[in-house]
Design an enzyme around this catalytic site. Structure first.
Site, PDB file in Angstrom:
ATOM      1  N   VAL A 147       0.829  -1.210   0.000  1.00  0.00           N
ATOM      2  CA  VAL A 147       0.000   0.000   0.000  1.00  0.00           C
ATOM      3  C   VAL A 147       0.859   1.254   0.000  1.00  0.00           C
ATOM      4  CG1 VAL A 147      -1.747   1.304   1.286  1.00  0.00           C
ATOM      5  CG2 VAL A 147      -1.906  -1.185   1.157  1.00  0.00           C
ATOM      6  N   GLU A 148       2.037   1.188   0.573  1.00  0.00           N
ATOM      7  CA  GLU A 148       2.873   2.382   0.719  1.00  0.00           C
ATOM      8  C   GLU A 148       3.752   2.599  -0.520  1.00  0.00           C
ATOM      9  OE1 GLU A 148       4.508   2.947   4.735  1.00  0.00           O
ATOM     10  OE2 GLU A 148       3.251   1.275   5.371  1.00  0.00           O
TER      11      GLU A 148
END
Length: 359
Positions: A147-148
């Site tokens: 996600v990052e």
């Protein structure tokens, strides 16, 4: 008397920090002046903060700190060249981001607010749930988080190795041999240890400058140390106990974030999150680990009610406070201005333009 009130919030952690810094494998750093001077930022005025601890296997050097700063601001470490460490931990946003939770590659939203990178060197454990034991270990996580930054360590290393400027810098800092993820993490951690926000109006007051706090802010400090019960968790020169507490922030969610429990599997840690520093708190709304509360006043009102009283695992220190509107206003005044750093060499760190990155 006023100085005594200020020092109550400071002295209680000087011994714990000294103990932590004296543990095997960790020693206090020399004041981080060399690093900031190497960046052209001038000396750091530490105020009431001691120098952050530095592990002996990753000593601070000017070239390593500069390399770490470049990596910190470089979006090329991410899968799609859009996200850097500074995207979620920006110097323009109190070393956090605009929230309410952090945004990664392809516009994905994480489930938690970015904790500040500033003063993170003083944290015994990293991340909201404390899953990383050091800045070096923490620096590796976001790179491969889907996600990052959405990358892998292997692909990121190949990207760095394809940039001649980085190859030369890593050789200068770490010597000959292949570039490794440990070296990347060590450089980033070295830079992060220079992000020390201090010399706030509170620091100046604690050191004897009576005029540094307004009358309202002094009242707020008294409430912070007394009726507001803030120092149950926010104590010492970094205003954090480094521990984990359940505030009852989301008892009605169908699938609440379990927090520290994910790491320890101890039922007592269910829904508990690390106490953040109060330094520069006025610079980084919204607040709490999910960005639930928009303003400092909103947070204080939440605490004034006793937190999320429906949570069966609510920390026993969370009780209704009975603060009046005037007392809340005084506490807000203290936190918003008196806790904000005045040392511009950290507050005014500028991102490195892409044109000035290693090529």
């Amino acid at each position: 008397m006023n100085k005594l009130i200020a020092l109550v919030a400071v002295v209680t952690i000087l011994v714990p920090i000294a103990i932590q810094a004296g543990e095997e494998g960790v020693k206090p750093a020399a004041p981080p002046i060399t690093g900031t001077q190497a960046l052209g930022l001038g000396p750091v005025k530490l105020g009431v903060l001691p120098a952050p601890p530095v592990p002996p296997d990753n000593p601070q050097t000017a070239r390593k700190i500069l390399l770490g700063k470049q990596l910190y601001f470089d979006t090329r470490l991410s899968k799609d060249n859009t996200i850097s460490c500074a995207t979620c931990h920006s110097p323009t946003m109190g070393w956090s981001d605009e929230g309410p939770t952090s945004k990664g590659i392809a516009g994905q939203r994480g489930g938690r607010r970015a904790p500040p990178a500033s003063n993170s060197a003083y944290n015994p454990l990293q991340f909201w749930d404390g899953r990383s034991p050091s800045l070096e270990d923490q620096a590796k996580g976001p790179i491969q988080n889907p996600v990052e930054m959405g990358n892998t360590h292997a692909v990121m290393i190949r990207t760095v190795e394809d940039i001649p400027g980085y190859v030369e810098e890593f050789k200068t800092v770490f010597g000959t041999g292949p570039i490794t993820i440990d070296q990347v993490a060590q450089a980033i951690a070295a830079f992060e240890r220079t992000i020390v926000t201090t010399d706030s109006p509170f620091d100046r007051f604690a050191l004897g400058d009576e005029a540094s706090l307004t009358k309202l802010e002094r009242r707020g400090l008294e409430i912070f140390n007394g009726k507001g019960r803030c120092t149950c968790c926010h104590w010492g020169p970094n205003f954090s106990d480094g521990r984990f507490h359940n505030l009852g922030t989301h008892p009605d969610m169908a699938k609440p974030d379990v927090g520290r429990y994910e790491v320890t599997k101890n039922p007592k840690d269910m829904g508990a999150f690390k106490t953040p520093t109060m330094r520069d708190v006025g610079l980084r709304p919204p607040y709490l680990h999910m960005g639930n509360e928009k303003t400092i006043e909103d947070v204080i009102v939440f605490y004034n009610k006793g937190g999320g009283l429906k949570d069966k695992n609510l920390d026993r220190m969370m009780i209704p406070l009975g603060l009046s509107k005037g007392e809340i206003d005084a506490l807000v005044a203290f936190l918003e201005r008196a806790m904000t750093s005045l040392n511009p060499e950290v507050a005014n760190v500028k991102p490195i333009p892409a044109s000035e990155m290693p090529q």
